[in-house]
Design a protein around this motif. Structure first.
Motif, short mmCIF file in Angstrom:
data_model
loop_
_atom_site.label_atom_id
_atom_site.label_comp_id
_atom_site.label_asym_id
_atom_site.label_seq_id
_atom_site.Cartn_x
_atom_site.Cartn_y
_atom_site.Cartn_z
N THR A 125 -10.94 -4.53 12.19
CA THR A 125 -9.83 -4.14 11.42
C THR A 125 -10.24 -3.78 9.87
O THR A 125 -11.39 -4.02 9.37
N LYS A 126 -9.36 -3.08 9.39
CA LYS A 126 -9.57 -2.75 7.71
C LYS A 126 -8.50 -3.47 7.00
O LYS A 126 -8.56 -3.08 5.77
N ASP A 127 -7.68 -4.31 7.69
CA ASP A 127 -6.74 -5.08 6.92
C ASP A 127 -7.26 -6.35 6.10
O ASP A 127 -8.17 -7.18 6.73
N HIS A 128 -7.02 -6.32 4.85
CA HIS A 128 -7.76 -7.33 4.05
C HIS A 128 -7.25 -8.74 4.58
O HIS A 128 -8.13 -9.61 4.36
N LYS A 129 -6.39 -8.92 4.98
CA LYS A 129 -5.78 -10.15 5.74
C LYS A 129 -6.54 -10.77 6.64
O LYS A 129 -6.87 -11.93 6.72
N VAL B 14 -12.10 -15.61 1.04
CA VAL B 14 -10.95 -15.98 1.79
C VAL B 14 -9.85 -15.69 1.25
O VAL B 14 -8.90 -14.86 1.50
N PHE B 15 -9.51 -16.46 0.13
CA PHE B 15 -8.39 -16.39 -0.51
C PHE B 15 -8.09 -15.23 -1.71
O PHE B 15 -7.04 -14.58 -1.81
N GLY B 16 -9.26 -14.99 -1.93
CA GLY B 16 -9.28 -13.78 -2.87
C GLY B 16 -8.94 -12.55 -1.98
O GLY B 16 -7.94 -11.65 -2.24
N ASN B 17 -9.60 -12.25 -1.00
CA ASN B 17 -9.41 -11.22 -0.10
C ASN B 17 -7.91 -11.16 0.38
O ASN B 17 -7.35 -10.29 0.46
N PHE B 18 -7.28 -12.57 0.79
CA PHE B 18 -5.96 -12.35 0.91
C PHE B 18 -5.12 -11.95 0.15
O PHE B 18 -4.13 -11.20 0.36
N VAL B 19 -5.06 -12.95 -0.74
CA VAL B 19 -3.79 -12.82 -1.83
C VAL B 19 -4.08 -11.66 -3.05
O VAL B 19 -3.13 -11.43 -3.63
N LEU B 20 -5.32 -11.67 -3.22
CA LEU B 20 -5.29 -10.57 -4.61
C LEU B 20 -4.76 -9.25 -4.37
O LEU B 20 -3.93 -9.12 -5.29
N PRO B 21 -4.83 -8.46 -3.22
CA PRO B 21 -4.22 -7.27 -3.20
C PRO B 21 -2.60 -7.63 -3.30
O PRO B 21 -2.11 -6.81 -3.92
N ILE B 22 -2.08 -8.70 -2.56
CA ILE B 22 -0.61 -8.99 -2.53
C ILE B 22 -0.20 -9.31 -4.03
O ILE B 22 0.82 -8.93 -4.37
N MET B 23 -1.11 -9.92 -4.55
CA MET B 23 -0.71 -10.16 -6.07
C MET B 23 -0.58 -8.97 -6.86
O MET B 23 0.23 -9.11 -7.72
N LEU B 24 -1.28 -8.15 -6.50
CA LEU B 24 -1.06 -6.83 -7.27
C LEU B 24 -0.15 -5.93 -7.00
O LEU B 24 0.09 -4.86 -7.29
N GLY B 25 0.42 -6.23 -5.81
CA GLY B 25 1.36 -5.41 -5.12
C GLY B 25 0.83 -4.17 -4.46
O GLY B 25 1.38 -3.13 -4.44
N ALA B 26 -0.52 -4.36 -3.98
CA ALA B 26 -1.10 -3.28 -3.54
C ALA B 26 -0.93 -3.24 -1.84
O ALA B 26 -0.93 -4.29 -1.24
N LYS B 27 -1.12 -2.19 -1.21
CA LYS B 27 -1.22 -2.30 0.20
C LYS B 27 -2.43 -2.90 0.99
O LYS B 27 -2.45 -3.45 1.78
N ASP B 28 -3.61 -2.79 0.15
CA ASP B 28 -4.82 -3.01 0.48
C ASP B 28 -5.88 -3.11 -0.54
O ASP B 28 -5.43 -2.84 -1.43
N LEU B 29 -7.21 -3.46 -0.37
CA LEU B 29 -8.03 -3.42 -1.40
C LEU B 29 -8.57 -2.20 -1.30
O LEU B 29 -8.10 -1.14 -0.65
#
Lengths: 106, 363, 210, 555
Positions: free
Chosen positions: D37-41, D105-120
């Motif tokens: 997967t390339k999905d950060h989550k 774990v949590f950075g990878n999961f929430v950081l892009p979402i917090m920034l409103g991005a689709k992925d890293l």
């Protein structure tokens, strides 16, 4: 975003400047200035590095973020080197120690 | 107050002159630390209760979203804390310098750490293993070095510690307040038996210390404290030597030979005596020489004439310093060790420390 | 064409290119700290043994070292020219310049190799193998070990840079890069310049010691 | 209790805000869809499994150690096994759990979402980072089986160069691990710079992003130095490079300089992400904006920066010159100031809030006590004359466990509970959560408070046997350790049960204003149906929930 362009003449001039600085550095090393030599040589190296960074690596036209990385890199290296080297250099001089047994190095 | 806090904090006795001063800072720092942590937690806990959602819903006046504390409060708190920390640093650094700079008149004792024991060499030539004898009421300076890995010399009762490094000399000084016995721990992890690398400092009254130095006091009359002692290797002063070999050992110790030459084959500053007698050794100037009575005598009287290749030119001449009987006793000692196998690498010098004061020490 | 290479998580090509460039600069910063540790080791021991250290290094051939400095600086220049021309969509010229730079890299390695061969011949080798001077005083062996280690590590970077330059040159010829697509070319160039910058410091430290 | 924690305003919406796509867990299926997967989550979840496994391993080592120390002499393992255990405990916990834990774990999961991005910014590098982490774990585990290491996690020369154990491979494993950290940190910094949603200016970002950003800067510049010193060590151990060997005039103290240049900032690598978590938890549960956003954000950067200048306080008695010791001692005091600013801002944030007392909040309370006490003892240890007595005793052990376990582990648990609904779309059992939190706290205090006293008493660390007078404190500590272990297992069990049987959580069960909560729980594969537009800060609790949602438009 791009404020200053790097052009072909600028590249050529930088290259020549680097060569001149190289020979300047070489020349001063032949003068036998002792301790000062290292300082001069390193100063010339820093100037050369700045030329490479700003012209060859196009730092003049890049965002602040990229420049910040360079600044931090330099800062941390300088910091690592000074605080580390301060240790052996001050072992004998602070506080000044009269007796040789306390000096770790003969 | 001091005793109460000391017991509460589980601190050991204050056996050195600086221990009490350090402990005072210790109490202050720990009380502030504990108090600060409790205060912050209590304030946090109070807020958690006061502004809990059920209470806020009942009494909406409590809710004040977006309030920020006054800027002066922040400044006061930050500057106050910073001032306190800097004060700790100033006091701590002054004490640190006091710990680190030995007084001029201190008695010098050489300490060598090796896996996993401590060796002590006294200026008058005596030596001991694991037990350090010092006079009470007089500053003592330890000059420490290690034969192998890093060790650390720690006497909790003195509140003192210093890492012991191979290839370097470090110092530590203290003044024991009164006669007593104190633990030595090694606090730098040094291998499998690290936790058994313990020893003991025995502080004697000045008279007793003198008598011990002269070998007249096999068991120092110091009453141990009530707590249990560590099971350390304890070796009291050797009894009067009888055989030539024992006399040689004693002479070698007295004249400081053992500070550079070892008897058990461990590499050190000079060639080890173990297995040396009768072998051919290379010379710095080229060629070889057989280690016999003549060469050993020559090495004592004019050491630089034909020096063993690979060793530094640091040995002083003992011409006129050493009695003929002692010379022959040392030769007997070297002879007696001819069958002891040197450890690997023993033919090479170990470490690069030169000991410039050796000349004076050897007398 | 440019719309295709925008990957889905970015808003615009400009941001995507900025991201790639920023990442490269950060990587270079990190890489520099790797050498920074060794510079600290150098400074520390030179501070401890000013004379012995310098004496040991004085043995190095200034002529060869200076030649190498000129070679690397010139290769850096050709790489910079290459990056400049890809922006003007002259991909063939860029490819040519990158090949020239790769050759300069090879010249550098050959000169370095001659020096190494010389050292090996003289037994001026790192750590326990050093027998150039009998019973060297403290610090001499350290100086030589550091010399070998730092120049060898730099040499590895030169080799890595040469491989990258060659690959990019081939891709340039295949028409992969052009005026609107050149961040990869630029990043490879940046890497090569870093290799140059490191040498700019290694040269006075290991050759200009009197 | 569990009802009270769910914000009254939010209406549970099982699919989230207008989600038309299946969530990321169900978007694709099959093992391949996970491993490649390339999905950060999904990468975050794979990291989650990894770090939990290594927490378990490191914890097991710790329990073996504590059990051995029940009696003053040998209890059930021999000295060399004991020495291996504490080394492996340190290596596992530091490099395989603590440093990657919260960022990956949590950075990878929430950081892009917090920034409103689709992925890293670089999804492939992110996946590669995971596999490099796995590779490093394999190398380290292999080295553990093939001889282990008995040097302590600090690898001090010259002992480590002569140790007959697999030191070389340990060094290589940690070097590889560093590459993984650098990859993640490059990704985080670039993402923060280039992928913020429209309208999300730097000062509107959630504080967790600031913390991750600061952490990444430290990782970027400190890790290479550790890498280099371990390469030198590995070459020394394997081939006798001898750069630190006194035989040639080398100085073992130099290795310590290089090692601590990384390893002191490394403690900020471990603690800064947890500052981010705590900032989020405090604001979300007290429904209040931070008392000073800028204070928290900039103090993270300040810690990252000053953290580089203080490494020498690990070496006051190591043979450092007095001058250097004094400089490092003074500089160390600055770091404490930045941490203190943070702590006061969190406490001030509680004031005037509307606090729901859920499990993450209880962890925050423990964090407050443990971190402040641990941190203040840090200042005490940086006070030079006191450090002479405390250095390398159990006092130091207790001090850094208060920070590392009391700070990082409690905030890891806080994060695990706080973001659980977002990650898996379900709620855990609140009562059990509170109970396990209390068990963890009591266990922790009993484990490490006695160790402060042991250190005062002069018991050195890494001691296999010890004088009998230290025994009762050791017994206390061992009892606490078992309780702590049990508490952690129960907390894990609670979350595992909730994974299957937990109640469905809406998109925003805590009523938080932070941006990861405006999307569905769990989020769809692309996080948002369309790129959000942000018109408010992440902590605008003065707005009502509807208005707040309106000002962070997203589907």
């Amino acid at each position: 975003m791009i404020s200053a362009h790097v052009t072909t003449p600028k590249l050529v001039v930088s290259w020549l400047a680097l060569l001149v600085l190289t020979f300047l550095s070489f020349g001063t090393s032949r003068l036998g200035l002792g301790e000062a030599e290292l300082v001069i040589a390193l100063a010339i190296s820093v100037v050369k590095t700045l030329v490479v960074l700003f012209i060859f690596m196009h730092l003049v036209e890049q965002r602040f973020a990229n420049r910040l990385i360079v600044i931090l890199t330099f800062l941390f290296i300088v910091l690592l080197v000074t605080l580390t080297v301060a240790d052996p250099l001050t072992r004998k001089t602070f506080p000044p120690r009269p007796d040789p047994a306390a000096s770790p190095y003969p | 107050m001091n005793e109460l806090l000391r017991t509460l904090l589980f601190l050991p006795r204050q056996a050195s002159t600086i221990a009490e001063e350090i402990d005072t800072l210790h109490y202050f720092v720990i009380i502030m630390t504990m108090g600060g942590a409790l205060l912050v937690t209590l304030i946090g806990g109070y807020f958690l209760v006061r502004y809990r959602r059920t209470a806020v819903q009942k009494e909406p006046a409590r809710r004040m979203p977006g309030t920020t504390p006054a800027i002066w409060l922040e400044v006061v708190v930050v500057v106050g804390l910073f001032g306190m920390f800097i004060a700790w640093w100033v006091i701590g650094f002054r004490q640190f310098m006091a710990i680190r700079i030995p007084p001029e008149n201190a008695l010098e004792i050489y300490v060598t750490g090796k896996q996993w024991m401590w060796k002590f060499a006294y200026p008058e030539g005596a030596s001991s293993i694991s037990t350090l004898y010092v006079p009470a009421g007089r500053p003592v300076k330890l000059v420490l070095t290690s034969r192998d890995v890093i060790h650390s010399f720690f006497v909790p009762d003195f509140r003192l510690k210093q890492d012991v490094l191979p290839g370097r000399l470090t110092t530590l000084w203290f003044e024991a307040k009164e006669p007593g016995r104190h633990d030595i721990f090694c606090t730098e992890y040094c291998g499998v038996s690290h936790s058994t690398m313990r020893g003991e400092v025995i502080a004697l009254s000045p008279d007793e210390y003198e008598r011990w130095l002269q070998g007249q006091s096999p068991g120092p009359a110091v009453a141990g404290p009530v707590d249990l002692r560590p099971s350390s290797v304890t070796e009291y002063a050797p009894p009067e030597p009888v055989s030539m070999v024992r006399q040689g050992e004693r002479a070698a110790a007295e004249h400081g030979c053992l500070r550079c030459h070892t008897l058990d084959g461990t590499p050190h500053l000079g060639p080890t005596f173990a297995g040396l007698y009768g072998t051919m050794v290379p010379l710095e100037a080229g060629g070889n020489v057989k280690v016999d009575e003549a060469y050993i005598t020559e090495s004592m009287m004019d050491p630089l004439a034909r020096i063993h290749a690979g060793y530094q030119r640091i040995m002083p001449s003992y011409l006129g310093q050493i009695r003929p009987a002692e010379t022959s006793a040392i030769i007997e000692l070297v002879k007696s060790l001819r069958d002891v196998r040197p450890k690997p690498g023993a033919s090479e010098p170990w470490g690069t420390v030169t000991v410039p004061e050796l000349r004076e020490e050897g007398q | 064409m440019s719309a295709q290479r925008l990957v889905e998580q970015f808003e615009s090509l400009e941001k995507q290119d900025h991201a790639a460039r920023l990442a490269m600069w950060m990587f270079l910063g990190s890489e520099t700290l790797l050498f920074g540790a060794l510079f600290a080791v150098y400074a520390y021991y030179r501070g401890m043994y000013p004379d012995e250290f310098v004496q040991a290094l004085h043995h190095n051939s200034v002529a060869l070292g200076t030649t190498n400095t000129v070679v690397l600086i010139t290769s850096s220049f050709t790489v910079a020219l290459g990056v400049h021309f890809i922006r003007e969509n002259k991909a063939r010229l860029t490819a040519g310049l990158f090949v020239v730079s790769t050759l300069f890299g090879a010249v550098f390695l050959v000169v370095k190799g001659i020096e190494y061969a010389h050292h090996i011949h003289e037994n001026a080798l790192p750590s326990g193998m050093y027998t150039f001077i009998d019973k060297p005083p403290a610090g001499v062996v350290l100086g030589y070990t550091l010399y070998w280690f730092m120049t060898a590590l730099h040499g590895l970077h030169v080799i890595a840079g040469m491989i990258m330059l060659a690959v990019v040159a081939v891709l340039c010829l295949k028409g992969r890069y052009g005026a609107h697509r050149n961040v990869a070319v630029e990043n490879v160039g940046l890497y090569w310049h870093l290799v140059d910058v490191v040498w700019i410091f290694l040269w006075p430290l290991f050759y200009l010691t009197d | 209790m569990s009802q009270a924690t769910i914000d009254a305003d939010s209406k549970p919406d099982p699919l989230g805000v207008g989600a038309d796509h299946p969530d990321y867990l169900r978007a694709d299926s099959g093992l391949r869809s996970w491993l490649l997967t390339k999905d950060h989550k999904r990468i975050a979840l794979m990291f989650y499994v990894g770090v939990i496994l290594f927490l378990g391993l490191g914890g097991t080592f710790a329990l073996v150690l504590r059990t051995e120390l029940l009696t003053p002499e040998q209890t059930f393992i021999d000295a060399s096994t004991y020495n291996q255990m504490f080394t492996l405990h340190g290596i596992t916990m530091v490099w395989l759990f603590m440093i990657p834990a919260i960022p990956t774990v949590f950075g990878n999961f929430v950081l892009p979402i917090m920034l409103g991005a689709k992925d890293l910014a670089f999804p492939r590098i992110n996946l590669a980072s995971f596999y490099v982490y796995v590779l490093s774990a394999i190398i380290l585990l292999g080295a553990m089986l093939a001889g282990g290491a008995d040097t302590g996690w600090t690898f001090y020369v010259p002992y480590s160069t002569t140790s007959p154990t697999a030191v070389t491979w340990m060094g290589i494993g940690i070097f590889v691990n560093g590459i993984s950290s650098i990859m993640t940190s490059v990704n985080f910094i670039v993402t923060t710079h280039t992928m913020r949603a429209k309208g999300l200016s730097w000062h509107r970002m959630p504080l967790f992003v600031w913390a991750s950003y600061a952490t990444s800067i430290i990782i970027l510049f400190a890790t290479p130095v550790l890498g280099m010193s371990l390469v030198l060590l590995a070459l020394d151990h394997a081939f006798g490079l001898s750069l630190f060997n006194p035989r040639y005039g080398g100085d073992p103290v130099l290795f310590q300089h290089l090692f601590w240049f990384y390893s002191h900032p490394a403690v900020y690598i471990m603690i800064l992400p947890s500052f981010g978590v705590i900032s989020e938890v405090v604001c979300s549960f007290s429904h209040n904006q931070p008392a000073s956003y800028r204070a928290i954000a900039y103090s993270s950067l300040g810690i990252a920066f000053i953290g580089f200048f203080t490494w020498g306080h690990h070496m006051f008695v190591a043979g450092l010159s007095e001058f250097d010791a004094g400089v490092f001692g003074a500089l160390s005091m600055f770091v404490a100031i930045f941490s203190a600013i943070k702590v006061f801002t969190w406490v001030a944030t509680l004031r005037g809030g509307s606090i729901s007392f859920a499990t993450p909040m209880l962890y925050f309370l423990w964090f407050l006590f443990l971190f402040v006490f641990g941190g203040m003892t840090g200042v005490a240890v940086a006070t030079q004359s006191l450090d002479v007595h405390w250095h390398d005793t159990y006092f130091v052990v207790a001090h850094f466990h208060f920070i590392m376990v009391g700070g990082t582990l409690t905030s890891f648990l806080a994060a695990a509970h706080y973001w659980f609904p977002k990650m898996f779309g379900r709620l855990y059992d609140e009562r059990v959560g509170l109970l396990t939190s209390v068990a963890v706290f009591i266990g922790f205090v009993f484990t490490f408070l006695p160790q402060f006293l042991l250190g005062n008493g002069g018991m050195p660390r890494r001691y296999f046997t010890y004088p009998e007078r230290y025994q009762w404190l050791n017994v206390l500590s061992t009892g606490g350790a078992w309780l702590l272990g049990a508490g952690l297992l129960l907390a894990l069990g609670n979350l595992l049960i909730a994974l299957k049987w937990g109640k469905r959580a809406g998109p925003n069960p805590w009523g938080s204003r932070s941006f990861e909560w405006i999307t569905a729980s769990p989020p769809s594969k692309h996080n948002f149906e369309e790129t959000p537009e942000i018109e408010r800060s992440a902590y605008d609790y003065t707005l009502s929930e509807e208005v707040a949602r309106e000002r962070a438009k997203a589907r």
